[in-house]
Enzyme design. Sequence first.
Site, PDB file in Angstrom:
ATOM      1  N   GLU A 184      43.042  47.416  42.968  1.00  0.00           N
ATOM      2  CA  GLU A 184      43.610  48.070  41.778  1.00  0.00           C
ATOM      3  C   GLU A 184      44.830  48.947  42.091  1.00  0.00           C
ATOM      4  O   GLU A 184      45.049  49.973  41.458  1.00  0.00           O
ATOM      5  CB  GLU A 184      42.537  48.902  41.061  1.00  0.00           C
ATOM      6  CG  GLU A 184      41.383  48.076  40.554  1.00  0.00           C
ATOM      7  CD  GLU A 184      40.335  48.896  39.797  1.00  0.00           C
ATOM      8  OE1 GLU A 184      39.698  48.335  38.889  1.00  0.00           O
ATOM      9  OE2 GLU A 184      40.176  50.087  40.113  1.00  0.00           O
ATOM     10  N   GLU A 253      36.535  41.960  37.848  1.00  0.00           N
ATOM     11  CA  GLU A 253      35.644  43.002  37.343  1.00  0.00           C
ATOM     12  C   GLU A 253      35.534  42.924  35.827  1.00  0.00           C
ATOM     13  O   GLU A 253      36.441  43.330  35.105  1.00  0.00           O
ATOM     14  CB  GLU A 253      36.134  44.404  37.750  1.00  0.00           C
ATOM     15  CG  GLU A 253      36.033  44.677  39.236  1.00  0.00           C
ATOM     16  CD  GLU A 253      36.295  46.133  39.592  1.00  0.00           C
ATOM     17  OE1 GLU A 253      36.260  46.998  38.682  1.00  0.00           O
ATOM     18  OE2 GLU A 253      36.552  46.402  40.780  1.00  0.00           O
TER      19      GLU A 253
END
Length: 849
Positions: A184, A253
Amino acid sequence: MNIFSSFFPFLLLCFLTSLFSSCFAGNVTYDRRSLIIDGQRKLLISAAIHYPRSVPGMWPGLVQTAKEGGVNVIESYVFWNGHELSPGKYNFEGRYDLVKFVKIVQQAGMYMILRIGPFVAAEWNFGGVPVWLHYVPGTVFRTDNEPFKRYMQNFTTFIVNLMKQEKLFAPQGGPIILAQVENEYGYYEKFYGDGAKRYVTWAANMAVSQNIGVPWIMCQQYDAPDNVISTCNGFYCDQFTPNSPNKPKMWTENWPGWFKTFGARDPHRPAEDVAFSVARFFQKGGSVQNYYMYHGGTNFGRTSGGPFITTSYDYEAPIDEYGLPRLPKWGHLKELHRAIKLSEHALLKSEPTTLSLGPSLEADVYDDGSGVCAAFLANLDEKTDNNVVFRNVSYHLPAWSVSILPDCKNVVFNTAKVGSQASVVEMVPEELQPSVASPSKGLKGLIWDIYVENAGIWGVADFTKNGFVDHINTTKDTTDYLWYTTSIIIGENEEFLKKASRPVLLIESQGHALHAFVNQELQGSASGNGSHSPFKFKKPISLKAGKNEIALLSMTVGLQNAGGLYEWVGAGLTSVKIEGFNNGTMDLSMSKWTYKIGLQGEHLGIYKPDSLNGVKWVSTSEPPINQPLTWYKVVVDPPSGDEPVGLDMVHMGKGLAWLNGEEIGRYWPIKSSKHEKCVDECDYRGKFFPDKCLTGCGEPSQRWYHVPRSWFKPSGNILVIFEEKGGDPTKITFSKRKTSSLCSHVAEGFPMVEQESVSKVGSGKSAAAHLKCPKNTSISNVKFASFGNPTGRCGSYSKGDCHDPNSTSTVEKVCLGKNECAIELTEENFDKGLCPGTTKKLAIEAVCS
């Protein structure tokens, strides 16, 4: 030498241990549509299970429950700070036995995605990076910084070599088909200037140079280099497009719930919306989807990050913190996975055609022209159900739902229609039982050993300084606790000594929490929260003429785990003043402060069962109540039965707990505000966000703390509690997590997804209610049954004005004494002439024993 005879055991092992992964050298490649494993395209449904958030005794059951839920991949981060405790010193014991975990996945015949990172975020302490690395001179995390890159490469290489040594990558016959570097980073690149892009390129090249034989991914990295695959994280990823037309669409995710912080409400994401997001992803060409989390587990010890992340990391995942399937979410997603699997051939063999079926209504059709066809019909309207016509057939689409037609004709699953089994799960208390292995010491009943900490400096002070130090830079996270102490002299002429008024202590802190003591007496506590770590303390205090000792216990509640330059976020006191003196306010901020790191009990290791620490415990059958800074030790038997166990700490204040030296973790049953907004029912329709469906207003954010069964001995279990501010240990109980009722609630015409092949879809089977008890139990009682128009939900059904009086006897006849049963909604079983013109439902609540 007979080649076949020497090779046959290997073939047999492959057959027994691998249904999905190849036992031969597995070639893993990809193109724009999907991963290609051993020459075959795959749609992959993955489950995140973090090995250190459970215990080895739970791993086989968790993996098997995921597999039974229709998952074919297990995913986990690798937790750097759990493995490299100091530079070059590695730990792979117990919960950190990564090799054992990956081999359990392999033995289950499943693939593995290994997200090495090694930065992971994950609501894990310091984002998974070792705290010691912050104190290596010149280090800046996650940028083009030589010390950070050197240690990151060393750890990545160590993990890769370990996996290679154990032959766990797919080309070696292992289960690992994907690996991840970084995590991320796209969210935070802007904080790192020109060094960010150089770092991303370096990280990708470093990873690929490891030659693991499987692709590398970077999640939420919109500028990912060509040699790695960019992937999506979020509640919805159907509109995500990889940053290259040569990369497949992957979702690393999908958040089926959300994490929780101490003092906050409970977030919930409905099963209907999770299913909707997954169906939309595959409808729009997705190929790999991972639930983060599928089992959230527990932040044992001091591993939670945030700060303020709870010890529970349940995440409202399909498998709950204790390892039980969360129903109906687990079952609803299992049915979804089966529907997607039925459609896999069509999805991978053809290009989609998108058709508009009306406003906010669309179909994506995968038809290879040879009779292989699958369709997804979507209603994106957030409020209105609709009927649509597709290929000359009318279909009903509830608002915010997707119907899956594996043969382009028959609906086998609709995301908004939950027909899978539900349950009522309870925490059943059981009082602590004195162990036969506990020395009686002449006392009866439960014997408590007590040790009380001094409020302030114990032993020799660590150092003295004018003004304040940063909490984290001082403790280096070796403990949550740091004492700030000073003293003041009060003259006898102070007016407040003659009046009822008291001076007021004013404290400002960067976080995270504080207990204030004056002359060994607790004056009050304060803390920040998950949204804002800094806080202010303002309380009247009791001072006396002469010397007064002020001792302030500063605490961290997990370190920052994400954000730009997050490792530089501090904690601890910034201002201390006392108001109410004859001359006004006394500012102590630049006074001489004496510091002590940690607690004496921590230093002595009194929570360790075999510690020879010389501590003088005081034994009693009546332990002190509401006494701060107190260690409690008691020897107990394990709870009866084999159900998962939680420690009920609702009557305690805040502190730490251990069983037999194993770290249960931080406990803090702080309540959320009763004045905040909570919901009774969650509307699944419309886009989800973490604050959409909150419950638990005015209730403890975490009452029970998971104690794995494998930590218990047959007798002589040593439970140790450190209580910071005061509670009632006599009310601590073990609670067993039990399924008290099972429910099923289905309607006529409900889509059925029992078929295992497309050729059997549409075989005309009636809708049916399914019930399945836990292993080694059977249905012993039917508490409720109604065919007609029952209302309510599992645990609180009620009959409507339309009810077949034979409902209960029909269900009992089919189900009593069985581990599982199915009751079809047919004329043979029920009076279908009831209430003409209405769609009838069957609701059942049953008890297993």
